[in-house]
Design an enzyme around this catalytic site. Structure first.
Site: not given
Ligand code: NDP
Ligand code: 2IT
Length: 448
Positions: A121, A161
């Site tokens: 990461k 992420d």
């Molecule tokens: P994005 O940046 O696309 O979206 C994040 C969302 O969460 C936004 O709506 C953001 O609001 C909100 N957010 C972020 N930080 C905070 C905080 N501290 N408090 C409140 N709201 C918050 O990220 P993802 O959707 O990709 O990721 C969301 C979660 O999923 C994370 O935990 C990530 O690690 C996990 N994840 C992501 C994967 C992926 O493929 N993308 C895979 C597996 C897990 P704002 O816009 O206001 O910042």
């Molecule tokens: O938390 C996660 O699994 C991710 N942000 C996706 C990682 C990836 O390599 O697609």
């Protein structure tokens, strides 16, 4: 000395990392008792120490000509079963502790996918919010101008992420290609026209909902008619909502870091398309939903509250899809009081240990992130496979593979929970199944 004491003594400030390790170490004690060779090989000491940590300066210039310095990181946690694989996070809250917890969880998550990927990461404390496209591009270029020497398609393959989506992956890839003079699948989450995979944007959210549907199916139940509370409005939340709607569920809430919307009529396919444009194109705030759908309600974050009112509505299912520790003990209690019977983690570590204890104690369905959100990295693995073959699969092909992988993760977790006398405890099942696979590979490869 207990491994947790060792870790805490060594890095006392890394609270999130301690939290993630404590959960896994707590789950795998019966494994260590069954296989004494694991303890003899000092497996816990080895698996909790990153193989490599890279920390670097990222200097960049804003549109006014002012210079900023951010910190860049890449944690190469474990390469026992494949090249390091895991996302990059750009968010002001990024620290070594946050990235170490994410890298640690990634190791077991990637093992559960059945694909050959180690865990890593990275990211930066850079905040993309409010920055122009040019500023984001210059930052990504500066970040990659150091990271490029540490990664490669057979070494370490980053992805997105929080704060890193298609736009950032494009800028990062462009710089990597220029510096290395090679066009390889060094990043996943690429756009379709230049090596990306269909379904990768959807994969994490879809996968989490497939996992929830699998859990429900063990009691001959479905998502049809279920009221769902979803947090976040980013990549994971958007596609979780889309899939919940498709499977007949009703989504009542979404949020960003400023507040949340509650739409009693349900967020339907048209409304989620609006949110996708609002967030991905206009880069607006979730509050703007009310300009289009004034019947909904909005509440800003109230710092004085010790709970999040998003989780305090009558509902059947909760899908935390924003960030770590967003459901605390009080939120979990509120969910129970409101009749929630399933919590499925789209985000990484969104529930505190106290919240998880409540779910396990009440015996509701609880899906830990390292199992439920593994669909994203699984399709990243499929993107790597397609890149290696220089072929692209159809949407249907990738979606079917994603479904099969999520089904297999679900049954693997259940079987491991049964095998160790914790039937139905998906958290223990996921931790044990992921751990055993990685440890066996480490033992095969000797003391390295
Ligand atoms: P994005 O940046 O696309 O979206 C994040 C969302 O969460 C936004 O709506 C953001 O609001 C909100 N957010 C972020 N930080 C905070 C905080 N501290 N408090 C409140 N709201 C918050 O990220 P993802 O959707 O990709 O990721 C969301 C979660 O999923 C994370 O935990 C990530 O690690 C996990 N994840 C992501 C994967 C992926 O493929 N993308 C895979 C597996 C897990 P704002 O816009 O206001 O910042
Ligand atoms: O938390 C996660 O699994 C991710 N942000 C996706 C990682 C990836 O390599 O697609």
């Amino acid at each position: 000395m207990d491994i947790l004491d060792v870790i805490k003594a060594r890095d006392p400030a890394q609270r999130e990392f301690h939290q993630a390790v404590e959960e896994v170490v707590g789950s795998v004690q019966p494994v260590l008792d069954r296989y004494p060779e694991f303890r003899k090989a000092a497996i816990l000491e080895r698996i909790t120490e990153p193989e490599r940590v890279i920390i670097f300066r990222v200097p960049w210039m804003d549109d006014q000509g002012q210079i900023h310095v951010n910190r860049g990181f890449r944690i190469e946690m474990n390469s026992a079963i494949g090249p390091y694989k895991g996302g990059l996070r750009f968010h002001p809250s990024v620290t070594l502790s946050i990235l170490k917890f994410l890298a640690f969880e990634q190791v077991f998550k990637n093992a559960l996918t059945t694909l050959a990927m180690g865990g890593g990461k990275g990211g930066s404390d850079f905040d993309p919010k409010g920055k122009s496209d040019n500023e984001v591009m210059r930052f990504c270029q500066a970040f990659m101008s150091e990271l490029y020497r540490h990664i490669g398609p057979d070494t370490d393959v980053p992805a997105g992420d929080i704060g890193v989506g298609a736009r950032e992956i494009g800028f990062l890839f462009g710089m990597y290609k220029k510096l290395r003079n090679e066009f390889t699948g060094v990043l996943t989450g690429k756009s379709l026209g230049w090596g990306g995979s269909l379904i990768r944007p959807e994969a994490t959210g879809y996968g989490a909902v497939y996992f929830a549907a699998e859990m429900l199916s063990t009691r001959n139940d479905t998502l049809e008619g279920k009221k769902c509370l979803v947090s976040g409005a980013g990549n994971v939340a958007q596609f979780a909502v889309e899939k919940i709607i498709e499977l007949g569920g009703k989504v009542l809430t979404m949020s960003d870091s400023s507040g949340y919307i509650f739409d009693e009529e349900g967020i339907d396919a048209k409304k989620i398309a609006f949110i996708r444009r609002l967030k991905n194109v206009r880069r607006g705030r979730i509050k703007e939903y009310l300009e289009k759908y004034p019947q909904a309600e909005y509440a800003g974050i109230d710092q004085a509250l010790d709970y999040n009112p998003l989780w305090d509505h009558p509902a059947d299912c909760a899908f935390p899809c924003a960030t770590e520790n967003e459901i605390n003990q009080k939120d979990a209690q509120n969910l129970m009081n409101n009749g929630v019977m399933l919590t499925c983690e789209g985000a990484n570590m969104p529930c505190t240990p106290e919240a998880i204890d409540i779910f396990l104690d009440k015996k509701i369905f609880y899906a830990p992130g390292k199992a439920a959100n593994a669909g994203g990295v699984a399709v990243s693995g499929l993107e790597m496979a397609q890149n290696s073959m220089r072929l692209a699969w159809t949407r249907e092909e990738v979606d079917n593979r994603l479904k099969t992988i999520m089904r297999s993760i679900h049954s693997t977790c259940l079987e491991a929970s049964e095998d160790f006398g914790e039937s139905g405890n998906y958290m223990i099942g996921a931790n044990i199944a992921g751990f055993v696979k990685v440890v066996n590979a480490m033992l095969d490869q000797g003391l390295v």
